[in-house]
Motif scaffolding. Sequence first.
Motif, PDB file in Angstrom:
ATOM      1  N   TYR A  25       0.804  -1.221   0.000  1.00 25.67           N
ATOM      2  CA  TYR A  25       0.000   0.000   0.000  1.00 25.67           C
ATOM      3  C   TYR A  25       0.842   1.279   0.000  1.00 25.67           C
ATOM      4  O   TYR A  25       0.361   2.348  -0.390  1.00 25.67           O
ATOM      5  CB  TYR A  25      -0.971   0.006   1.192  1.00 25.67           C
ATOM      6  N   ARG A  26       2.108   1.193   0.405  1.00 30.67           N
ATOM      7  CA  ARG A  26       2.967   2.376   0.381  1.00 30.67           C
ATOM      8  C   ARG A  26       3.607   2.595  -0.994  1.00 30.67           C
ATOM      9  O   ARG A  26       4.219   3.637  -1.244  1.00 30.67           O
ATOM     10  CB  ARG A  26       4.086   2.235   1.417  1.00 30.67           C
ATOM     11  N   SER A  27       3.480   1.599  -1.868  1.00 30.48           N
ATOM     12  CA  SER A  27       4.131   1.686  -3.179  1.00 30.48           C
ATOM     13  C   SER A  27       3.150   2.201  -4.228  1.00 30.48           C
ATOM     14  O   SER A  27       1.935   1.955  -4.136  1.00 30.48           O
ATOM     15  CB  SER A  27       4.650   0.306  -3.601  1.00 30.48           C
ATOM     16  N   PRO A  28       3.646   2.915  -5.235  1.00 27.04           N
ATOM     17  CA  PRO A  28       2.764   3.356  -6.330  1.00 27.04           C
ATOM     18  C   PRO A  28       2.267   2.145  -7.114  1.00 27.04           C
ATOM     19  O   PRO A  28       2.977   1.150  -7.261  1.00 27.04           O
ATOM     20  CB  PRO A  28       3.674   4.233  -7.192  1.00 27.04           C
ATOM     21  N   ILE A  29       1.047   2.224  -7.572  1.00 28.25           N
ATOM     22  CA  ILE A  29       0.452   1.114  -8.331  1.00 28.25           C
ATOM     23  C   ILE A  29       0.656   1.356  -9.817  1.00 28.25           C
ATOM     24  O   ILE A  29       0.253   2.397 -10.351  1.00 28.25           O
ATOM     25  CB  ILE A  29      -1.048   0.971  -8.020  1.00 28.25           C
ATOM     26  N   GLU A  30       1.297   0.417 -10.467  1.00 31.03           N
ATOM     27  CA  GLU A  30       1.488   0.490 -11.920  1.00 31.03           C
ATOM     28  C   GLU A  30       0.290  -0.183 -12.586  1.00 31.03           C
ATOM     29  O   GLU A  30       0.142  -1.402 -12.540  1.00 31.03           O
ATOM     30  CB  GLU A  30       2.781  -0.218 -12.321  1.00 31.03           C
TER      31      GLU A  30
END
Length: 215
Positions: A25-30
């Motif tokens: 959830y802390r990472s950007p979603i590609e």
Amino acid sequence: FFTIRDILERFDPEAVRLFLLLTHYRSPIEFSDELLREAEATLDRYYSTLIRVEEFLKIKGPEKGSSQEGHLEGIINGFMERFRGAMDDDFNTAAALGHVFELIREVNRFLDTRPLGKRAEDLIQKAMELLKEVGGILNLFNRTPIEWYRSLLKTKRIPITEDEIMDRIRQRQEARQRKDWETADTIRKDLEQKGIILEDRKDATVWKVKIGGVK
């Protein structure tokens, strides 16, 4: 940009949920159609495994061990600890799902050895209970295989209804009873061209939606 409404017109909601959970959830979603299709195929592994398990539990026979028995038991015994560890690590759903699909993979390897008897049944049932438990936590795996494929029939806009599929299956069964193998094979190929895969079981023929070449 895409709205969630746009995405849900082309992809099953559960596949979208899995896609989101596969990224921390802390990472950007590609976002891409390809990645959503991969999530769809990944989710299909669970429902395909569930079909295999249902068929396996119908088979009765003398006790027959498996070389994979001890390995599967070890995976099962440590599963919840690994799952909770991942979830407690800053809600790392991607790592938690890695453990989930590892268990699914090991269940299939175990079934490939064609075990029989109560010991094998107990191991498989325990594994599926664990998958159902964590599915409840992640809001996944909450349908039957037929409900999953009915949804895919709609989202993939496959040009055939479930009633038509069942009618074609009946026609194929009648052709097989007449030993008209050419007609039976033509029906199977026609359905496959439309995106429907037939699998002949001991007591019935089941249909599945073809997903990106993954059966």
